[in-house]
Design a protein around this motif. Structure first.
Motif, PDB file in Angstrom:
ATOM      1  N   GLY A 208     -11.919  12.781  -2.128  1.00 44.35           N
ATOM      2  CA  GLY A 208     -11.153  14.035  -2.128  1.00 44.35           C
ATOM      3  C   GLY A 208     -10.273  14.157  -3.355  1.00 44.35           C
ATOM      4  N   ALA A 209      -9.646  13.038  -3.751  1.00 44.17           N
ATOM      5  CA  ALA A 209      -8.787  13.042  -4.938  1.00 44.17           C
ATOM      6  C   ALA A 209      -9.608  13.314  -6.199  1.00 44.17           C
ATOM      7  N   VAL A 210     -10.795  12.715  -6.291  1.00 45.45           N
ATOM      8  CA  VAL A 210     -11.661  12.946  -7.455  1.00 45.45           C
ATOM      9  C   VAL A 210     -12.102  14.405  -7.489  1.00 45.45           C
ATOM     10  N   SER A 211     -12.505  14.927  -6.340  1.00 48.06           N
ATOM     11  CA  SER A 211     -12.964  16.314  -6.258  1.00 48.06           C
ATOM     12  C   SER A 211     -11.836  17.296  -6.592  1.00 48.06           C
ATOM     13  N   PHE A 212     -10.658  17.023  -6.069  1.00 43.38           N
ATOM     14  CA  PHE A 212      -9.487  17.862  -6.330  1.00 43.38           C
ATOM     15  C   PHE A 212      -9.157  17.873  -7.826  1.00 43.38           C
ATOM     16  N   ALA A 213      -9.066  16.671  -8.399  1.00 40.87           N
ATOM     17  CA  ALA A 213      -8.669  16.546  -9.805  1.00 40.87           C
ATOM     18  C   ALA A 213      -9.721  17.125 -10.746  1.00 40.87           C
ATOM     19  N   GLU A 214     -11.008  17.012 -10.384  1.00 40.83           N
ATOM     20  CA  GLU A 214     -12.073  17.517 -11.258  1.00 40.83           C
ATOM     21  C   GLU A 214     -11.989  19.028 -11.436  1.00 40.83           C
ATOM     22  N   SER A 215     -11.453  19.717 -10.448  1.00 36.60           N
ATOM     23  CA  SER A 215     -11.375  21.178 -10.537  1.00 36.60           C
ATOM     24  C   SER A 215     -10.202  21.673 -11.368  1.00 36.60           C
ATOM     25  N   SER A 216      -9.311  20.769 -11.743  1.00 32.68           N
ATOM     26  CA  SER A 216      -8.158  21.226 -12.514  1.00 32.68           C
ATOM     27  C   SER A 216      -7.898  20.419 -13.790  1.00 32.68           C
ATOM     28  N   VAL A 217      -8.099  19.098 -13.771  1.00 33.38           N
ATOM     29  CA  VAL A 217      -7.761  18.317 -14.966  1.00 33.38           C
ATOM     30  C   VAL A 217      -8.714  17.169 -15.289  1.00 33.38           C
ATOM     31  N   PHE A 218      -9.403  16.612 -14.329  1.00 34.24           N
ATOM     32  CA  PHE A 218     -10.170  15.375 -14.482  1.00 34.24           C
ATOM     33  C   PHE A 218     -11.591  15.661 -14.974  1.00 34.24           C
ATOM     34  N   PRO A 219     -12.127  14.873 -15.919  1.00 35.16           N
ATOM     35  CA  PRO A 219     -13.448  15.181 -16.480  1.00 35.16           C
ATOM     36  C   PRO A 219     -14.651  14.677 -15.665  1.00 35.16           C
ATOM     37  N   ILE A 220     -14.456  13.808 -14.678  1.00 28.82           N
ATOM     38  CA  ILE A 220     -15.572  13.215 -13.940  1.00 28.82           C
ATOM     39  C   ILE A 220     -15.840  14.016 -12.666  1.00 28.82           C
TER      40      ILE A 220
ATOM     41  N   GLY B 218      -5.796  24.632 -10.671  1.00 27.12           N
ATOM     42  CA  GLY B 218      -6.249  25.056 -12.000  1.00 27.12           C
ATOM     43  C   GLY B 218      -5.931  26.519 -12.252  1.00 27.12           C
ATOM     44  N   TYR B 219      -6.150  27.355 -11.228  1.00 28.01           N
ATOM     45  CA  TYR B 219      -5.825  28.781 -11.322  1.00 28.01           C
ATOM     46  C   TYR B 219      -4.323  28.948 -11.609  1.00 28.01           C
ATOM     47  N   ALA B 220      -3.491  28.200 -10.882  1.00 29.14           N
ATOM     48  CA  ALA B 220      -2.037  28.282 -11.083  1.00 29.14           C
ATOM     49  C   ALA B 220      -1.647  27.823 -12.490  1.00 29.14           C
ATOM     50  N   ILE B 221      -2.317  26.794 -12.983  1.00 33.62           N
ATOM     51  CA  ILE B 221      -2.047  26.345 -14.354  1.00 33.62           C
ATOM     52  C   ILE B 221      -2.336  27.476 -15.333  1.00 33.62           C
ATOM     53  N   GLY B 222      -3.468  28.162 -15.132  1.00 38.18           N
ATOM     54  CA  GLY B 222      -3.831  29.266 -16.013  1.00 38.18           C
ATOM     55  C   GLY B 222      -2.903  30.454 -15.885  1.00 38.18           C
TER      56      GLY B 222
ATOM     57  N   CYS C 246     -15.569  17.558  -0.021  1.00 39.56           N
ATOM     58  CA  CYS C 246     -15.584  17.833  -1.468  1.00 39.56           C
ATOM     59  C   CYS C 246     -15.385  19.318  -1.739  1.00 39.56           C
ATOM     60  N   THR C 247     -15.982  20.169  -0.918  1.00 40.63           N
ATOM     61  CA  THR C 247     -15.817  21.617  -1.090  1.00 40.63           C
ATOM     62  C   THR C 247     -14.356  22.004  -0.913  1.00 40.63           C
ATOM     63  N   LEU C 248     -13.756  21.550   0.181  1.00 40.82           N
ATOM     64  CA  LEU C 248     -12.360  21.886   0.461  1.00 40.82           C
ATOM     65  C   LEU C 248     -11.443  21.391  -0.649  1.00 40.82           C
ATOM     66  N   THR C 249     -11.566  20.125  -1.023  1.00 41.96           N
ATOM     67  CA  THR C 249     -10.659  19.571  -2.027  1.00 41.96           C
ATOM     68  C   THR C 249     -10.925  20.160  -3.412  1.00 41.96           C
ATOM     69  N   SER C 250     -12.181  20.492  -3.695  1.00 37.15           N
ATOM     70  CA  SER C 250     -12.501  21.120  -4.978  1.00 37.15           C
ATOM     71  C   SER C 250     -11.876  22.511  -5.079  1.00 37.15           C
ATOM     72  N   VAL C 251     -11.950  23.274  -3.991  1.00 43.42           N
ATOM     73  CA  VAL C 251     -11.360  24.617  -4.002  1.00 43.42           C
ATOM     74  C   VAL C 251      -9.833  24.521  -4.095  1.00 43.42           C
ATOM     75  N   LEU C 252      -9.242  23.563  -3.383  1.00 44.99           N
ATOM     76  CA  LEU C 252      -7.790  23.374  -3.492  1.00 44.99           C
ATOM     77  C   LEU C 252      -7.408  22.973  -4.923  1.00 44.99           C
ATOM     78  N   GLY C 253      -8.180  22.078  -5.529  1.00 45.07           N
ATOM     79  CA  GLY C 253      -7.948  21.711  -6.925  1.00 45.07           C
ATOM     80  C   GLY C 253      -8.150  22.901  -7.848  1.00 45.07           C
TER      81      GLY C 253
END
Length: 193
Positions: free
Chosen positions: A23-35, A70-74, A59-66
């Motif tokens: 979940g952490a990998v999926s979350f981070a990949e959607s906003s900052v993480f390259p893997i 990312g949206y908030a960062i933008g 993975c879907t849930l955590t990716s969308v939350l991440g």
């Protein structure tokens, strides 16, 4: 080294904290993480094919939350954090044209880029920067990410034992092909954005 990393990912499937790790990998990949989370989703689903759909849902849930981060960062931090992240991935000169494309093709951009190996964080940050409708962003993110992860889960659940045998016999080849796909996605996104 590859076999040790693969074995570690396989072993994570039975650990108490496995959901939090993927979940952490999926979350981070959607906003900052390259893997991408596929690196863990594939071996964990092969180790426990009975949990492939649960892992895909997580993975879907955590990716969308991440993606929302990312949206908030933008939207809120583009001038500082967002611009730095976009430049880090080599897209600084493409953001303005990408933002203009959102006016006409926003839904398709989110859907298509969410399904491909093109870095999703670029889509999430630029969606916020472009001011794309947040509710539609979340809806299309759920569709794209669920499509990607559930297709993978279906294949791994359906062909798990055969896939595991094929992957383990030629692990180096599959890792190389995966790296080529990810690098190809990065290169393609540089020309498509």
């Amino acid at each position: 080294m590859l076999h040790r990393l693969y074995a570690w990912c396989m072993a994570q499937a039975d650990k108490r904290h496995s959901f939090w790790t993927i979940g952490a990998v999926s979350f981070a990949e959607s906003s900052v993480f390259p893997i991408p989370p596929d690196v863990m989703l594939i071996p964990m689903s092969l180790a426990r094919p009975d949990r492939a759909y649960v892992l895909a849902a997580w993975c879907t849930l955590t990716s969308v939350l991440g993606g929302m981060v990312g949206y908030a960062i933008g939207a809120l931090l583009y001038d500082s954090v967002g611009q730095w992240l976009i430049a880090l991935y080599g897209y600084a000169d493409k953001v303005e044209s990408f933002r203009h494309a959102y006016a006409e093709w926003g839904a398709w951009i989110i859907l298509l880029k969410g399904l491909t190996p093109i870095p999703y964080k670029v889509v999430t940050i630029t969606s916020g920067f472009a001011g794309y409708n947040l509710a539609l962003f979340i809806l299309f993110s759920v569709i794209a990410r669920a499509g990607r992860f559930f297709l993978l889960a279906f294949l791994l659940h359906r062909f798990g034992p055969q896939a595991r045998d094929i992957i383990e016999r030629r692990l180096g080849l599959w890792v190389t092909l995966g790296a080529v796909v990810v690098i190809g996605g990065l290169i393609a996104s540089a020309y498509l954005i």
